[in-house]
Write a protein that holds these residues in place. Sequence first.
Motif, PDB file in Angstrom:
ATOM      1  N   LEU A  78       0.858  -1.189   0.000  1.00  0.00           N
ATOM      2  CA  LEU A  78       0.000   0.000   0.000  1.00  0.00           C
ATOM      3  C   LEU A  78       0.891   1.234   0.000  1.00  0.00           C
ATOM      4  CD1 LEU A  78      -3.080   0.746   0.387  1.00  0.00           C
ATOM      5  CD2 LEU A  78      -2.493   1.138   2.793  1.00  0.00           C
TER       6      LEU A  78
ATOM      7  N   PHE B   2       2.324   7.684  -0.475  1.00  0.00           N
ATOM      8  CA  PHE B   2       3.262   8.634  -1.070  1.00  0.00           C
ATOM      9  C   PHE B   2       3.328   8.385  -2.574  1.00  0.00           C
ATOM     10  CE2 PHE B   2       5.953   8.380   3.067  1.00  0.00           C
ATOM     11  CZ  PHE B   2       4.969   9.042   3.762  1.00  0.00           C
TER      12      PHE B   2
ATOM     13  N   SER C  21       9.337   2.473   0.852  1.00  0.00           N
ATOM     14  CA  SER C  21      10.201   2.323   2.024  1.00  0.00           C
ATOM     15  C   SER C  21      11.264   1.257   1.780  1.00  0.00           C
ATOM     16  CB  SER C  21       9.347   1.941   3.227  1.00  0.00           C
ATOM     17  OG  SER C  21      10.168   1.470   4.274  1.00  0.00           O
TER      18      SER C  21
ATOM     19  N   THR D   1       8.635  -5.152  -1.011  1.00  0.00           N
ATOM     20  CA  THR D   1       8.372  -4.652  -2.362  1.00  0.00           C
ATOM     21  C   THR D   1       9.545  -3.827  -2.898  1.00  0.00           C
ATOM     22  OG1 THR D   1       6.035  -4.563  -1.774  1.00  0.00           O
ATOM     23  CG2 THR D   1       6.689  -3.314  -3.719  1.00  0.00           C
TER      24      THR D   1
ATOM     25  N   LEU E  69       0.222  -6.476   5.923  1.00  0.00           N
ATOM     26  CA  LEU E  69       0.980  -7.726   5.866  1.00  0.00           C
ATOM     27  C   LEU E  69       2.222  -7.489   5.017  1.00  0.00           C
ATOM     28  CD1 LEU E  69      -1.915 -10.308   5.253  1.00  0.00           C
ATOM     29  CD2 LEU E  69      -0.865  -9.624   7.421  1.00  0.00           C
ATOM     30  N   THR E  70       3.242  -8.324   5.244  1.00  0.00           N
ATOM     31  CA  THR E  70       4.462  -8.166   4.448  1.00  0.00           C
ATOM     32  C   THR E  70       4.776  -9.437   3.667  1.00  0.00           C
ATOM     33  OG1 THR E  70       6.855  -7.886   4.520  1.00  0.00           O
ATOM     34  CG2 THR E  70       5.823  -8.695   6.539  1.00  0.00           C
ATOM     35  N   GLY E  71       5.281  -9.241   2.477  1.00  0.00           N
ATOM     36  CA  GLY E  71       5.709 -10.346   1.630  1.00  0.00           C
ATOM     37  C   GLY E  71       6.872 -11.118   2.224  1.00  0.00           C
TER      38      GLY E  71
ATOM     39  N   HIS F 299       5.479  -3.087   7.737  1.00  0.00           N
ATOM     40  CA  HIS F 299       6.850  -2.687   8.056  1.00  0.00           C
ATOM     41  C   HIS F 299       6.811  -1.249   8.521  1.00  0.00           C
ATOM     42  CE1 HIS F 299       9.624  -5.831   6.959  1.00  0.00           C
ATOM     43  NE2 HIS F 299       8.984  -6.062   5.840  1.00  0.00           N
TER      44      HIS F 299
HETATM   45  C1  FMN Z   1      -1.948   4.047   5.265  1.00  0.00           C
HETATM   46  C2  FMN Z   1      -0.634   3.473   4.841  1.00  0.00           C
HETATM   47  C3  FMN Z   1       0.140   4.147   3.900  1.00  0.00           C
HETATM   48  C4  FMN Z   1       1.369   3.623   3.490  1.00  0.00           C
HETATM   49  N1  FMN Z   1       2.125   4.300   2.570  1.00  0.00           N
HETATM   50  C5  FMN Z   1       3.303   3.762   2.157  1.00  0.00           C
HETATM   51  C6  FMN Z   1       4.070   4.414   1.139  1.00  0.00           C
HETATM   52  O1  FMN Z   1       3.724   5.453   0.597  1.00  0.00           O
HETATM   53  N2  FMN Z   1       5.237   3.817   0.774  1.00  0.00           N
HETATM   54  C7  FMN Z   1       5.676   2.646   1.335  1.00  0.00           C
HETATM   55  O2  FMN Z   1       6.720   2.157   0.959  1.00  0.00           O
HETATM   56  N3  FMN Z   1       4.967   2.010   2.291  1.00  0.00           N
HETATM   57  C8  FMN Z   1       3.789   2.545   2.702  1.00  0.00           C
HETATM   58  N4  FMN Z   1       3.055   1.907   3.650  1.00  0.00           N
HETATM   59  C9  FMN Z   1       3.610   0.702   4.312  1.00  0.00           C
HETATM   60  C10 FMN Z   1       3.505  -0.592   3.512  1.00  0.00           C
HETATM   61  O3  FMN Z   1       2.349  -0.640   2.716  1.00  0.00           O
HETATM   62  C11 FMN Z   1       3.502  -1.769   4.507  1.00  0.00           C
HETATM   63  O4  FMN Z   1       4.612  -1.691   5.376  1.00  0.00           O
HETATM   64  C12 FMN Z   1       3.455  -3.117   3.818  1.00  0.00           C
HETATM   65  O5  FMN Z   1       3.113  -4.087   4.780  1.00  0.00           O
HETATM   66  C13 FMN Z   1       4.768  -3.484   3.156  1.00  0.00           C
HETATM   67  O6  FMN Z   1       4.610  -4.721   2.487  1.00  0.00           O
HETATM   68  P1  FMN Z   1       5.844  -5.508   1.857  1.00  0.00           P
HETATM   69  O7  FMN Z   1       6.882  -5.712   2.949  1.00  0.00           O
HETATM   70  O8  FMN Z   1       5.238  -6.804   1.390  1.00  0.00           O
HETATM   71  O9  FMN Z   1       6.366  -4.675   0.721  1.00  0.00           O
HETATM   72  C14 FMN Z   1       1.826   2.399   4.048  1.00  0.00           C
HETATM   73  C15 FMN Z   1       1.027   1.704   4.977  1.00  0.00           C
HETATM   74  C16 FMN Z   1      -0.184   2.233   5.372  1.00  0.00           C
HETATM   75  C17 FMN Z   1      -1.029   1.458   6.361  1.00  0.00           C
END
Ligand code: FMN
Length: 164
Positions: A32, A35, A51, A56, A85-87, A160
């Motif tokens: 998600l 940004f 991030s 991802t 959730l995280t991958g 994360h």
């Molecule tokens: C409301 C909200 C907004 C988010 N915005 C971002 C973002 O802009 N960029 C980002 O990298 N993660 C963002 N995140 C965090 C990731 O979506 C989140 O840590 C996710 O579990 C990462 O999954 P992954 O480890 O499978 O990539 C956001 C999470 C939330 C709840």
Amino acid sequence: VDVDAFDEVMAALDPAVAVLTVAVDGERSGCLVGFHSQSSIEPRCHSVWISKANHTYDLALVADFVAVHALTRADHDLAELFGSLTGDEVDKFSRCEWAASAYGPPLLARCPNRLLLRRRAVLDYGGDHVGFVTDLVDAESGGPFEPLRLSHVGDLEPGHHAGG
Ligand SMILES: Cc1cc2nc3c(=O)[nH]c(=O)nc-3n(C[C@H](O)[C@H](O)[C@H](O)COP(=O)(O)O)c2cc1C
């Protein structure tokens, strides 16, 4: 620096959230994002900040293409799946419907409003997020919709945490 004031202003702007997906060598990932924004008119460019902590991120660094799916008010569950959730721990794509695209990124069946994007530049200026500036390759619209916004997903805990 008054970070509380900054956070207040950002919260008031209440950006629409989206799901970014990517695939490399049969491995899929998606998160998600709040940004993200169009960043040029001609050519059409879109920028997304991911991030460094995210599963991802590693795939996005090496993939040529990503997909960004706009979410609607009916998609809170998808926001939770991809944002909480995280991958690193689960296969998010076993928990939702998707189809492979010709360019690689998985396309979420529930999300007809989406952008297919080609990476143009990566901006790492030392922060906890890295900017991916992309060119528009294709766009699909499912018609008017009410976007899911940050204020609608305030209950979600990120999978994360960025920034320590
Ligand atoms: C409301 C909200 C907004 C988010 N915005 C971002 C973002 O802009 N960029 C980002 O990298 N993660 C963002 N995140 C965090 C990731 O979506 C989140 O840590 C996710 O579990 C990462 O999954 P992954 O480890 O499978 O990539 C956001 C999470 C939330 C709840």
